[in-house]
Design an enzyme around this catalytic site. Sequence first.
Site, PDB file in Angstrom:
ATOM      1  N   ASN A 181       0.831  -1.202   0.000  1.00 32.08           N
ATOM      2  CA  ASN A 181       0.000   0.000   0.000  1.00 32.08           C
ATOM      3  C   ASN A 181       0.868   1.256   0.000  1.00 32.08           C
ATOM      4  O   ASN A 181       0.574   2.236  -0.700  1.00 32.08           O
ATOM      5  CB  ASN A 181      -0.891   0.038   1.254  1.00 32.08           C
ATOM      6  CG  ASN A 181      -1.883  -1.111   1.311  1.00 32.08           C
ATOM      7  OD1 ASN A 181      -2.099  -1.805   0.317  1.00 32.08           O
ATOM      8  ND2 ASN A 181      -2.481  -1.331   2.472  1.00 32.08           N
ATOM      9  N   TYR A 191      -8.092 -11.804   2.312  1.00 34.97           N
ATOM     10  CA  TYR A 191      -8.867 -11.408   3.486  1.00 34.97           C
ATOM     11  C   TYR A 191     -10.190 -10.843   3.038  1.00 34.97           C
ATOM     12  O   TYR A 191     -10.341 -10.427   1.895  1.00 34.97           O
ATOM     13  CB  TYR A 191      -8.095 -10.455   4.402  1.00 34.97           C
ATOM     14  CG  TYR A 191      -7.644  -9.147   3.812  1.00 34.97           C
ATOM     15  CD1 TYR A 191      -6.675  -9.095   2.822  1.00 34.97           C
ATOM     16  CD2 TYR A 191      -8.170  -7.946   4.285  1.00 34.97           C
ATOM     17  CE1 TYR A 191      -6.243  -7.886   2.307  1.00 34.97           C
ATOM     18  CE2 TYR A 191      -7.743  -6.722   3.762  1.00 34.97           C
ATOM     19  CZ  TYR A 191      -6.786  -6.708   2.773  1.00 34.97           C
ATOM     20  OH  TYR A 191      -6.371  -5.517   2.246  1.00 34.97           O
ATOM     21  N   ASP A 213      -7.602 -15.095   5.582  1.00 33.16           N
ATOM     22  CA  ASP A 213      -7.326 -16.446   5.099  1.00 33.16           C
ATOM     23  C   ASP A 213      -5.991 -16.340   4.373  1.00 33.16           C
ATOM     24  O   ASP A 213      -5.919 -16.349   3.146  1.00 33.16           O
ATOM     25  CB  ASP A 213      -8.459 -16.906   4.169  1.00 33.16           C
ATOM     26  CG  ASP A 213      -8.172 -18.293   3.580  1.00 33.16           C
ATOM     27  OD1 ASP A 213      -7.244 -18.966   4.060  1.00 33.16           O
ATOM     28  OD2 ASP A 213      -8.874 -18.689   2.639  1.00 33.16           O
ATOM     29  N   ARG A 214      -4.942 -16.161   5.168  1.00 36.12           N
ATOM     30  CA  ARG A 214      -3.643 -15.826   4.593  1.00 36.12           C
ATOM     31  C   ARG A 214      -2.552 -16.838   4.907  1.00 36.12           C
ATOM     32  O   ARG A 214      -1.418 -16.678   4.423  1.00 36.12           O
ATOM     33  CB  ARG A 214      -3.220 -14.446   5.083  1.00 36.12           C
ATOM     34  CG  ARG A 214      -2.893 -14.381   6.579  1.00 36.12           C
ATOM     35  CD  ARG A 214      -2.702 -12.955   7.057  1.00 36.12           C
ATOM     36  NE  ARG A 214      -1.579 -12.309   6.429  1.00 36.12           N
ATOM     37  CZ  ARG A 214      -1.230 -11.043   6.630  1.00 36.12           C
ATOM     38  NH1 ARG A 214      -1.952 -10.279   7.452  1.00 36.12           N
ATOM     39  NH2 ARG A 214      -0.191 -10.520   6.040  1.00 36.12           N
ATOM     40  N   ARG A 218      -0.188  -6.874  15.048  1.00 37.46           N
ATOM     41  CA  ARG A 218      -1.437  -7.553  14.715  1.00 37.46           C
ATOM     42  C   ARG A 218      -1.669  -8.700  15.685  1.00 37.46           C
ATOM     43  O   ARG A 218      -0.964  -9.717  15.644  1.00 37.46           O
ATOM     44  CB  ARG A 218      -1.402  -8.128  13.290  1.00 37.46           C
ATOM     45  CG  ARG A 218      -1.392  -7.109  12.193  1.00 37.46           C
ATOM     46  CD  ARG A 218      -2.776  -6.452  12.039  1.00 37.46           C
ATOM     47  NE  ARG A 218      -2.794  -5.568  10.880  1.00 37.46           N
ATOM     48  CZ  ARG A 218      -2.472  -4.277  10.925  1.00 37.46           C
ATOM     49  NH1 ARG A 218      -2.081  -3.723  12.053  1.00 37.46           N
ATOM     50  NH2 ARG A 218      -2.555  -3.543   9.833  1.00 37.46           N
ATOM     51  N   THR A 270       0.853   7.997  15.360  1.00 37.04           N
ATOM     52  CA  THR A 270      -0.502   8.487  15.108  1.00 37.04           C
ATOM     53  C   THR A 270      -1.313   8.390  16.384  1.00 37.04           C
ATOM     54  O   THR A 270      -1.174   7.440  17.159  1.00 37.04           O
ATOM     55  CB  THR A 270      -1.200   7.650  14.017  1.00 37.04           C
ATOM     56  OG1 THR A 270      -0.967   6.271  14.299  1.00 37.04           O
ATOM     57  CG2 THR A 270      -0.666   7.982  12.650  1.00 37.04           C
ATOM     58  N   GLY A 286      -6.031   0.810   5.345  1.00 40.37           N
ATOM     59  CA  GLY A 286      -4.957   1.369   4.536  1.00 40.37           C
ATOM     60  C   GLY A 286      -4.538   2.776   4.917  1.00 40.37           C
ATOM     61  O   GLY A 286      -3.587   3.313   4.347  1.00 40.37           O
ATOM     62  N   GLY A 324      -3.125   3.952   7.636  1.00 41.98           N
ATOM     63  CA  GLY A 324      -1.793   4.006   8.236  1.00 41.98           C
ATOM     64  C   GLY A 324      -0.700   3.862   7.192  1.00 41.98           C
ATOM     65  O   GLY A 324       0.355   4.513   7.278  1.00 41.98           O
ATOM     66  N   ASP A 325      -0.933   3.025   6.215  1.00 43.05           N
ATOM     67  CA  ASP A 325       0.072   2.822   5.170  1.00 43.05           C
ATOM     68  C   ASP A 325       0.179   4.054   4.278  1.00 43.05           C
ATOM     69  O   ASP A 325       1.255   4.381   3.779  1.00 43.05           O
ATOM     70  CB  ASP A 325      -0.289   1.593   4.336  1.00 43.05           C
ATOM     71  CG  ASP A 325      -0.533   0.384   5.222  1.00 43.05           C
ATOM     72  OD1 ASP A 325       0.227   0.187   6.188  1.00 43.05           O
ATOM     73  OD2 ASP A 325      -1.510  -0.339   4.975  1.00 43.05           O
TER      74      ASP A 325
END
Lengths: 321, 321, 321, 321, 321, 321
Positions: free
Chosen positions: B42, B94, B110-111, B173, B232, B261, B263-264
């Site tokens: 991202n 995901y 689902d990674r 995470r 942040t 997204g 944060g990215d």
Amino acid sequence: MAEPRLDVIGVGEVMLRYSVPAGERLEAARSLAVKPGGAEGNTAFALAQLGRRAGWVSALPRNPLGRLVARQMRVAGVNLEGVVWSDTGRVGTYYVEFAAPPRAIQVVYDRADSCAARLTPDALDWDYLLSARILHVSGITAALSPSCLAVVRELLARAKAAGVAVSFDINYRARLWDAAEARAVLRPLVEGVEVLFCNQGDAGRIFDATGAPEAILRRLAEATGARHVVTTFGAEGVVGWQAGAFASAAALPVQMVDRLGAGDALAAGVLHGWLDGDFSRGLRYGVVLAALALSQFGDMVVTTPQEVEALLVSAGGGIHR
Amino acid sequence: MAEPRLDVIGVGEVMLRYSVPAGERLEAARSLAVKPGGAEGNTAFALAQLGRRAGWVSALPRNPLGRLVARQMRVAGVNLEGVVWSDTGRVGTYYVEFAAPPRAIQVVYDRADSCAARLTPDALDWDYLLSARILHVSGITAALSPSCLAVVRELLARAKAAGVAVSFDINYRARLWDAAEARAVLRPLVEGVEVLFCNQGDAGRIFDATGAPEAILRRLAEATGARHVVTTFGAEGVVGWQAGAFASAAALPVQMVDRLGAGDALAAGVLHGWLDGDFSRGLRYGVVLAALALSQFGDMVVTTPQEVEALLVSAGGGIHR
Amino acid sequence: MAEPRLDVIGVGEVMLRYSVPAGERLEAARSLAVKPGGAEGNTAFALAQLGRRAGWVSALPRNPLGRLVARQMRVAGVNLEGVVWSDTGRVGTYYVEFAAPPRAIQVVYDRADSCAARLTPDALDWDYLLSARILHVSGITAALSPSCLAVVRELLARAKAAGVAVSFDINYRARLWDAAEARAVLRPLVEGVEVLFCNQGDAGRIFDATGAPEAILRRLAEATGARHVVTTFGAEGVVGWQAGAFASAAALPVQMVDRLGAGDALAAGVLHGWLDGDFSRGLRYGVVLAALALSQFGDMVVTTPQEVEALLVSAGGGIHR
Amino acid sequence: MAEPRLDVIGVGEVMLRYSVPAGERLEAARSLAVKPGGAEGNTAFALAQLGRRAGWVSALPRNPLGRLVARQMRVAGVNLEGVVWSDTGRVGTYYVEFAAPPRAIQVVYDRADSCAARLTPDALDWDYLLSARILHVSGITAALSPSCLAVVRELLARAKAAGVAVSFDINYRARLWDAAEARAVLRPLVEGVEVLFCNQGDAGRIFDATGAPEAILRRLAEATGARHVVTTFGAEGVVGWQAGAFASAAALPVQMVDRLGAGDALAAGVLHGWLDGDFSRGLRYGVVLAALALSQFGDMVVTTPQEVEALLVSAGGGIHR
Amino acid sequence: MAEPRLDVIGVGEVMLRYSVPAGERLEAARSLAVKPGGAEGNTAFALAQLGRRAGWVSALPRNPLGRLVARQMRVAGVNLEGVVWSDTGRVGTYYVEFAAPPRAIQVVYDRADSCAARLTPDALDWDYLLSARILHVSGITAALSPSCLAVVRELLARAKAAGVAVSFDINYRARLWDAAEARAVLRPLVEGVEVLFCNQGDAGRIFDATGAPEAILRRLAEATGARHVVTTFGAEGVVGWQAGAFASAAALPVQMVDRLGAGDALAAGVLHGWLDGDFSRGLRYGVVLAALALSQFGDMVVTTPQEVEALLVSAGGGIHR
Amino acid sequence: MAEPRLDVIGVGEVMLRYSVPAGERLEAARSLAVKPGGAEGNTAFALAQLGRRAGWVSALPRNPLGRLVARQMRVAGVNLEGVVWSDTGRVGTYYVEFAAPPRAIQVVYDRADSCAARLTPDALDWDYLLSARILHVSGITAALSPSCLAVVRELLARAKAAGVAVSFDINYRARLWDAAEARAVLRPLVEGVEVLFCNQGDAGRIFDATGAPEAILRRLAEATGARHVVTTFGAEGVVGWQAGAFASAAALPVQMVDRLGAGDALAAGVLHGWLDGDFSRGLRYGVVLAALALSQFGDMVVTTPQEVEALLVSAGGGIHR
């Protein structure tokens, strides 16, 4: 012995199927149509719509994707009491790009390590399973994982012990195992099953059964001791063997919309006849259901008893008698 | 030393993201919108649109799903020469159900066992990687698998040896590892990085940095020896620390369309400033890009240098100076 | 002489193509599918996917529609460094209603005064252009506007001077100019090109080349002095002439999904072979790519080297040898 | 004098409007929603639905896109007998990306050289036009092209001569001309019109009318000699001046779905009242129609007389009396 | 007495609901979203997802539309054994245009003469119905037709005789009957029911119960002799009365997506508590389910026991104790 | 006698048609495409697009669904002044599942008790109706209800009295009445009409007209005294009889997209010719319009005079002369 609670239970993975419309390519997808699909589940789904008390057993994760599969199975009234719900794990998926020649239909599997592939014999409710008149499994389940093979083996053993019939669809899948491995596993496995489904290609690959249709079926019957054998011959139709006699049903003319699931629909039709004690009629049900499956999007056929009966008249003829 | 070929390379998994429209539920989905997403990708995607020579490195399978990710990364002009193409394996996925209170946003991953999670240090083209001015990685990659952790470790070591800067986003995470494990791994890992991104929650969780914004950043700087620290504070905005001085940028008013997204995108903005040698301006780019990301569907923000510059005027103010 | 940076660069307009699904009519549209399309860009797009270093050059406005085109070209990895970005002007568009007999396919052009039609020779980066092994242009560009004709003329002159090969697709379009005008312009223009593409209809219309395939190609070769001549014969296939020898490739059986772009895909295949020094193989690549284009929605074909190679085996036969 | 055939005719371009859903970006579009839009046409469309005999006049090409516009105008029963059909030329288009802050609504115009912009006075059926009770035009038409300005001038002159009322909406558009040019053209043009629509911004820009609402309207009345003046004050509502007296209507609370077309809907409401000889009621119709326009997708409001009457009760209050 | 087979059975019409997206108008629809909806069916659908053995009884035609309703009810696992299938007749339908102020939500009913409205007492399987612990009906069914009123009357009489509890939701609908008629019919009908649902408006309209919440509920209890009374107070929440004691639950903060079905979801929650013998908890379940219904498209709420329990913590507080 | 105001008026119900895409099943629908359809309305719609002053008369409810039908009829410019707007009642609907063999096309009607079926002779504006050159009705209207039959009878009587021609399409529908009833009603009804449309099946069913084409038409002419008779012979084409002479037009080759509405389009073509006094040309218009209808989605064909004329050249040939 108590009256069976269910007519048939299919045991095996149902996945989520993602597809793009004909003419589009998977790698350019911006949205995907979602439908469930999986051999034994497809068969149970069709039978439930024909009014059969049909169950389906596999494992699903306790998440929205597991519930997505369950909700779709329930649409047809399939009994899900035997489903094993897991706190972890995934739903298997596959992706379909329909054939527009010169491109062939393309299926990309992403099914490894699903809940269903991790299913073990001890997770199953055997009393529930053995309460059916017939259990339906396929070679896909046997190929998925060692634990799934153990499930199939225990199912066959327990069914035999309990006097419950078993229907087995060979369904060889080259992406899951090689032919030698499949031969070694499947040949002993299917011995003495009530109904054996095996298409022309698999007949040669797994059982060295080649030649004319009758020869193939006779060879399959000898090799397996199955009480009924059903072999599809591509777009020609289906031939059945029962106690030395042959029957057949020609394929219906069809507008191909979606190739997937036709074999499972055929199995549903045959079992529908078997449950009524009419194997020949079952073959005709089979070609009707297969044609309906081909003319619809999705692996799982949508139909009614009335529609199937109405189409049955066109499915009468055959060559072998 | 040769002129760097690229400005920045993000290293880490990009997955396929499947979502249903707001107000719909995943388990009732009949179709899914498909977009790519993944922290470092991202960030690279946003930087490429700002005119930076941005690369992205991870592993993808040589199938339509791998190509789907690659095609989408190329849309922004991201350089993919460093991508490792694998003959086997899967793309991580995901599923997103957007928040409509009382329901919170729901993300189902689902990674597991993706190509990206199986990436190993030896598969990478280190010359390519070290040709960038700054490498961007995150704690997600460190958490994905032992081999990915090895990749991150080797990347940090090689970058230090080669004098290439590293930007590290903590991105803890809870579904991938527990906080104790993350602390043990991440604290030594990020020592001396050029830019450290760490949100308020992770600051406490991983570095015991709590209290007022300045206190938190000071503690992060001390604990890591990072040359720049960016934190942040939820919807408030962002505060940066550089060589003992503070700068900040208030969040822009935004209509939340898609939370993922942001944060990215913020990291992309900060790195955009860093590449110009203007860290404070980078913070302001960051809040602009984060606001743009929140107001669009998808993890990856669509924008132009002109749009970002135009919004920069509204992103000037701040509290810390 | 320096090593060429790119293999091929297509020079010519790419437009936005708006279409309604088959069976629907443009004048009743409530939504339009958007895809990019344009002869030389289509060819560059296909070549990029086959692994060639392909560039595309034209002019685009600095607005969301210009970026829409650029983003889609980048999907395949086409190099856009030579694109001329303009602060004013428009992107050309065209509208497609697919053929459902008795209706023929209907294309409505709205392309006048696009940035691309206003392109002038001095706006181009000639160093970039001449860094390719071969430049690909078409009669459409010559017909678009006087300034575009000047671009084509200068391109041919500079290429000859620099020893860069040129590929020229006649692509006569009756809506852009009449045949007499096209003859007057195109005949001197294509003299001595490396590869000349000219379909059967244009062969007669522009070069008075009629009759049997071999006669047509021989005449085209004589009239133009081209080193390679490629002529498509409707649904039959393609014939090539090189230094007095003929080769051919029969068209593949195909399910027609979208007629547009097949000729440009064919050109891509031929150039793919030419770049390898194998013109005959190029013809076979050409029919494969054309078939893939016909079986997909969109002017620009989505494919991979693997897919093309796999289909090549079915594209071997031909009549002329 | 014969009984007027129509109540009102709007004269001015209607374009095709292409949009992406809120949260999506134009440059990433794969499909576009299509709706017609254009100031005077929007007003005629609304009036036709209120039961008025409304006509619309402009030029359209004889192709599917011209017919697309015409079909959509007919949906509301707008009379199209005065439309000028052209064998060549294009339909103007514009592209909308809805506002999701921090992004503002973005409109990209691609309208140059449309049939409508090439309209000339001699192409019009003046008998038809002068058969209406009131003609509605706007400053957009005056700005489109010299020939369109000639159309507006001739319309005003002929209407005056024939005793047909004219309604004029200033509608200054900075993308079409600069303010100085607009002042020079519009100030003499609107002298003595029956109804003048001019929003607060344009009042200052074109007529130097600033200050409190009543001062602005008084100034506009003096500067133009218009018999009725209507000025919108952003989200506040609308104020009207008639023969020295003021009336007003407060804006209705609204959920903003699509900002475009609200001013044209307001004009329709005012003219609806004017046609009944009730200017004050017209202001209240105006705020109702504007609110309806804002709460729907599309420039052209869908409604019924019943709906408008029902909402009228909430539109009663105001500050100026 | 035998163990009840089912926990709850809802008796009453389920229709097909057709809607356009927010911001669009019904009269401009080109496609309609299809979902089922109907008071008692909505309640049964929610309860089935909470793990209750829930049945639904009404009449459906033996055609694709009847099956569409049945399939959707089965998704949640609702038992349909009691559904009366009819060879003739229609499924009721209604059309929804969501509210975008100044427009209110608009519902157009087309339900007259449906199979459900023609249901008669003798068509029902009373053994099946009386096998439930509680039967749920509403004033809508009483209002639909004389034969439906007869069904409700017989249901109440048979349930009383069999000792089966009845839950009754007043659900006054002005489009089906006037208040005087409803009063005359409903007041005697609901005497002595186990659970009475009646919102604040209906309390005044049908039972002259007005004033403070406690006064309203006390009056309802006195007027009907119901054992439990549940009254919703708009967006405030819900108050319950049981044997002289009051309990309440405040509404959850919610993002309104679709207003329809919230009352039926609330009833499901209350009955979920009642089935556990915990009426107070039921009120809290009720506000959770109502909030979930409001935040999703469709009358029928999609949820799980886990989700409801997780939200229960936010639904604890209340004013009456 | 005054100049007729309109060329043709179709009198009969237009319904809303809901369909799922080919390959999908109605009972699994999540969204439905909406289009209007109804025999006489379809014919009027086509004629309006050919430039005829065409009206349509039936009854519609004053609600969004009634307006939906009206708006779609207006798209083609059909005059709706004679429509009877009702404060109560419904719009008839029907549902279409396209044929994908072995499934036939499936149409589910839900049209009972529509406003149109309740139409009575006294509700009609007979002056308006008799202002047309020809009135077009069908056997469907006669079959809908006793009051509709009364409408048809009065229409035929008044037309005869006023010297207005009538066109009658037999259009037998087995779902509306049985053949005996239809014979009894229709045979006297159509006596002496100007144009009789009757397909081959209905010719035998209602008029005992069987055998070779010419024999069938001769028998129809004798039995009815019609001045023109038009009979379609399945996919073969159409034969017409006029004053003892035969003409015919062969069906055009067509890609079948949607079977519905072809007969009504054919009638439009024939009436288009009749209005010009050229019956033979009308037959050729008819096969062109029928082919256009078959190649498009929807009962109502979208076309232009230019398109029809262009296709007319391919519709010249025929067998009977």
